[in-house]
Design an enzyme around this catalytic site. Structure first.
Site, mmCIF file in Angstrom:
data_model
loop_
_atom_site.group_PDB
_atom_site.id
_atom_site.type_symbol
_atom_site.label_atom_id
_atom_site.label_comp_id
_atom_site.label_asym_id
_atom_site.label_seq_id
_atom_site.Cartn_x
_atom_site.Cartn_y
_atom_site.Cartn_z
ATOM 1 C CG ASN A 1 -0.457 -0.049 2.500
ATOM 2 O OD1 ASN A 1 0.682 -0.458 2.679
ATOM 3 N ND2 ASN A 1 -1.224 0.372 3.477
ATOM 4 C CE LYS B 1 6.413 -12.330 0.532
ATOM 5 N NZ LYS B 1 6.081 -11.804 -0.807
ATOM 6 C CD GLU C 1 4.278 -0.685 13.034
ATOM 7 O OE1 GLU C 1 3.082 -0.429 13.273
ATOM 8 O OE2 GLU C 1 5.219 -0.170 13.658
ATOM 9 C CB CYS D 1 -2.342 0.667 8.454
ATOM 10 S SG CYS D 1 -0.874 1.695 8.379
HETATM 11 P P1 NAP Z 1 -0.808 -9.026 3.553
HETATM 12 O O1 NAP Z 1 -1.605 -9.864 2.662
HETATM 13 O O2 NAP Z 1 -0.641 -9.427 4.957
HETATM 14 O O3 NAP Z 1 0.642 -8.892 2.867
HETATM 15 C C1 NAP Z 1 1.698 -8.203 3.480
HETATM 16 C C2 NAP Z 1 2.983 -8.941 3.208
HETATM 17 O O4 NAP Z 1 2.964 -10.180 3.900
HETATM 18 C C3 NAP Z 1 3.184 -9.296 1.746
HETATM 19 O O5 NAP Z 1 4.557 -9.229 1.457
HETATM 20 C C4 NAP Z 1 2.690 -10.723 1.663
HETATM 21 O O6 NAP Z 1 3.254 -11.436 0.592
HETATM 22 C C5 NAP Z 1 3.168 -11.254 2.985
HETATM 23 N N1 NAP Z 1 2.396 -12.375 3.504
HETATM 24 C C6 NAP Z 1 1.068 -12.626 3.381
HETATM 25 N N2 NAP Z 1 0.734 -13.742 4.044
HETATM 26 C C7 NAP Z 1 1.865 -14.217 4.594
HETATM 27 C C8 NAP Z 1 2.173 -15.355 5.392
HETATM 28 N N3 NAP Z 1 1.240 -16.219 5.766
HETATM 29 N N4 NAP Z 1 3.447 -15.536 5.775
HETATM 30 C C9 NAP Z 1 4.410 -14.681 5.410
HETATM 31 N N5 NAP Z 1 4.192 -13.583 4.660
HETATM 32 C C10 NAP Z 1 2.932 -13.350 4.258
HETATM 33 O O7 NAP Z 1 -1.314 -7.545 3.650
HETATM 34 P P2 NAP Z 1 -1.738 -6.587 2.471
HETATM 35 O O8 NAP Z 1 -3.100 -6.961 2.050
HETATM 36 O O9 NAP Z 1 -0.676 -6.552 1.440
HETATM 37 O O10 NAP Z 1 -1.732 -5.179 3.237
HETATM 38 C C11 NAP Z 1 -2.845 -4.672 3.830
HETATM 39 C C12 NAP Z 1 -2.789 -4.810 5.330
HETATM 40 O O11 NAP Z 1 -1.590 -4.242 5.844
HETATM 41 C C13 NAP Z 1 -3.914 -4.049 5.980
HETATM 42 O O12 NAP Z 1 -4.454 -4.795 7.033
HETATM 43 C C14 NAP Z 1 -3.214 -2.797 6.506
HETATM 44 O O13 NAP Z 1 -3.892 -2.156 7.541
HETATM 45 C C15 NAP Z 1 -1.902 -3.347 6.905
HETATM 46 N N6 NAP Z 1 -0.905 -2.281 7.002
HETATM 47 C C16 NAP Z 1 -0.444 -1.925 8.232
HETATM 48 C C17 NAP Z 1 0.463 -0.885 8.363
HETATM 49 C C18 NAP Z 1 0.991 -0.470 9.715
HETATM 50 O O14 NAP Z 1 1.981 0.255 9.771
HETATM 51 N N7 NAP Z 1 0.398 -0.894 10.812
HETATM 52 C C19 NAP Z 1 0.891 -0.206 7.241
HETATM 53 C C20 NAP Z 1 0.404 -0.597 6.010
HETATM 54 C C21 NAP Z 1 -0.496 -1.646 5.901
HETATM 55 P P3 NAP Z 1 2.406 -11.721 -0.750
HETATM 56 O O15 NAP Z 1 2.093 -10.406 -1.354
HETATM 57 O O16 NAP Z 1 3.332 -12.530 -1.553
HETATM 58 O O17 NAP Z 1 1.175 -12.465 -0.326
#
Ligand code: NAP
Length: 468
Positions: free
Chosen positions: A137, A160, A234, A268
């Site tokens: 994002n 990654k 995060e 987020c």
């Molecule tokens: P996501 O699906 O969790 O993906 C984030 C990262 O994690 C990607 O690199 C993804 O790889 C990897 N990933 C996914 N499942 C995994 C697993 N089981 N084991 C290891 N790695 C894994 O999240 P998103 O949809 O991209 O991002 C949206 C979320 O991030 C929202 O909930 C948002 O609020 C949160 N976010 C939080 C912050 C903060 O600072 N708190 C900032 C930004 C976003 P792949 O793409 O290869 O699946």
């Protein structure tokens, strides 16, 4: 998910990438480990010189990298440029402040004398190879806010990145290399999430940071816990935006729109739940919904666009399901609540304001990761605090009140990692960023962030034995 650039504005697959083979991952791990042994010994001024150089390169290349980000994940070009500029600023901030932030802490000798010490100090040392699992994002900013402090502290990084932003991911690895950081100081690994476990369990990797969803965080933290490795998480957020009667309602409504639809609603720290005192509820809601309805949805490359597409088709379906569930259960959509008719190819969704939210609706507890706002009416301060805290998340919060007693009440009682008064939440290099509850743990940015991946080493010197 395949590793590919797919333009969310039209669904077109522009480039696909092969995942790294096991031997290539092994080679990068070995390089990272051997680089760390030398890089940890570099002096702060040398690291700062390289970090400043990386910031300069990023500034020079801002337009190109901004276009890449917009193409890969659909944020508006203006937002992509602003993100790149913010990254360069944070790199320079850490280049200039890291040495001071990691300076030895020296307690007064009298405070440690009863331990038998003549003197003692706390010395910060880097931990080693840190794995960063990052989301799409803010494809540059999420990475830089880890990489800048980690590299300045003397750690080395493995990235990654999310599978839908491979070009931005490769750009980042290349950026630090071209800035002069040693080969292996910061490497991009084009791998799927399935490969994360093996990398994290490798003994050469000592810690991990993950920004992303709760399931991903839980999985990485469980593996790291099993290996007894440090993590920072995060995760998601469903930040409240509270409006009390003393607020400047007009300004609050204007800011509320930006706070909700920034990054096409996929932040987020976007305000997601608007909790409004009954005295100003109707006025705020009217102004807010009118402005949300006026936003221009369209091509993210166009300067005229306020809200581009959602980054993935799945992301749009998730938002749609949350809205449909709420409306089926009695919520009212004051605007939006559907896909715009004009863009059948891309993953667009109209800015939406929902009222009449009840706790049985999924959107009351789940994060709406798109341009969808929920508005709640509350009768008093107690109820405002209660509704604000009625969420599994605790990332940040926004509170509009000029009443200092009300402000102190929120500082005391809000269950979140931040509270922003009469404005909207934004990250800043000098201020810690992170959450509580299901939003994760640990902090990024500021001195707190740079110390997360350091070994706070106690250095103790015995007092000379005195001859009596
Ligand atoms: P996501 O699906 O969790 O993906 C984030 C990262 O994690 C990607 O690199 C993804 O790889 C990897 N990933 C996914 N499942 C995994 C697993 N089981 N084991 C290891 N790695 C894994 O999240 P998103 O949809 O991209 O991002 C949206 C979320 O991030 C929202 O909930 C948002 O609020 C949160 N976010 C939080 C912050 C903060 O600072 N708190 C900032 C930004 C976003 P792949 O793409 O290869 O699946």
């Amino acid at each position: 998910m395949p590793i590919a650039t797919v333009n969310p504005a039209n669904g077109e697959t522009l480039k696909t990438y092969d995942e790294l083979e096991a031997a290539e991952i092994e080679e990068r791990l070995a390089t990272a480990a051997s680089t760390f042994r030398r890089y940890r010994l570099t002096a702060f001024p040398e690291r700062a010189r390289l970090m400043e150089r990386a910031a300069d390169l990023l500034d020079q290349e801002q337009d190109a990298v901004a276009r890449t980000m917009t193409t890969e994940m659909g944020k508006t070009l203006a937002a992509s440029r602003a993100e790149a500029a913010k990254c360069a600023k944070a790199m320079r901030w850490y280049a200039r402040n890291a040495e001071k932030l990691l300076a030895d802490e020296v307690p007064d000798a009298s405070e440690v004398a009863d331990s038998g010490a003549s003197h003692a100090r706390v010395h910060y040392r880097p931990l080693g190879v840190v794995l960063a699992v990052m989301p799409w994002n803010f494809p540059l900013w999420q990475v830089v806010r880890f990489a800048a402090p980690a590299l300045m502290a003397g750690n080395v990084g493995l990235l990654k990145h999310a599978s839908n932003v491979p070009q931005t991911a490769l750009y980042l690895g290349d950026l630090f290399r071209r800035a002069g950081f040693p080969e292996g100081a910061f490497q991009t690994l084009l791998v799927s999430s399935k490969a994360v476990e093996g990398i994290l369990r490798d003994p050469r990797v000592v810690a991990a940071t993950l920004t992303g969803s709760e399931p991903a965080g839980r999985s990485v933290a469980a593996i790291a816990g099993d290996e007894v490795k440090k993590t920072v998480l995060e995760l998601g957020g469903s930040d409240p935006f509270v409006v009390m009667p003393s607020a400047d309602v007009e300004r609050a409504a204007r800011t509320a729109v930006t706070a909700r639809v920034q990054n096409n609603g996929q932040s987020c720290i976007a305000a997601k739940r608007f909790i409004v005192h009954a005295d100003v509820h109707d006025e705020f809601t009217r102004l807010f919904a009118a402005r949300m309805a006026e936003l221009t949805v369209g091509d993210p490359m166009s300067e005229a666009t306020d809200v581009g597409p959602l980054a993935t088709e799945q992301g749009r379906s998730d938002v749609e399901e949350l809205v449909d569930d709420a409306v089926r259960s009695g919520a009212t959509a004051l605007c939006g609540g559907r896909r715009p008719k004009d863009f059948p190819q891309g993953w667009f969704y109209e800015p939406t304001v929902l009222t009449g939210i009840t706790p049985d609706m999924r959107i009351h507890h789940e994060e709406a990761f798109g341009p969808v706002a929920t508005v709640y009416r509350v009768r008093n301060l107690d109820e405002a605090v209660e509704v604000a805290n009625d969420t599994p998340f605790g990332l940040s919060s926004n509170v509009w009140t000029r009443d200092e007693a009300e402000q102190e009440r929120f500082v005391r009682d809000i269950e979140a990692g931040g509270v922003f008064f009469n404005g909207m939440t934004a990250s800043h290099p000098a201020l810690p960023f992170g959450g509580v509850k299901r939003s994760g743990y640990g902090r990024e940015l500021s001195g707190h962030g740079i110390r997360e991946f350091c070994n706070a080493t106690t250095v103790w010197h015995a007092a000379e034995a005195s001859d009596e």
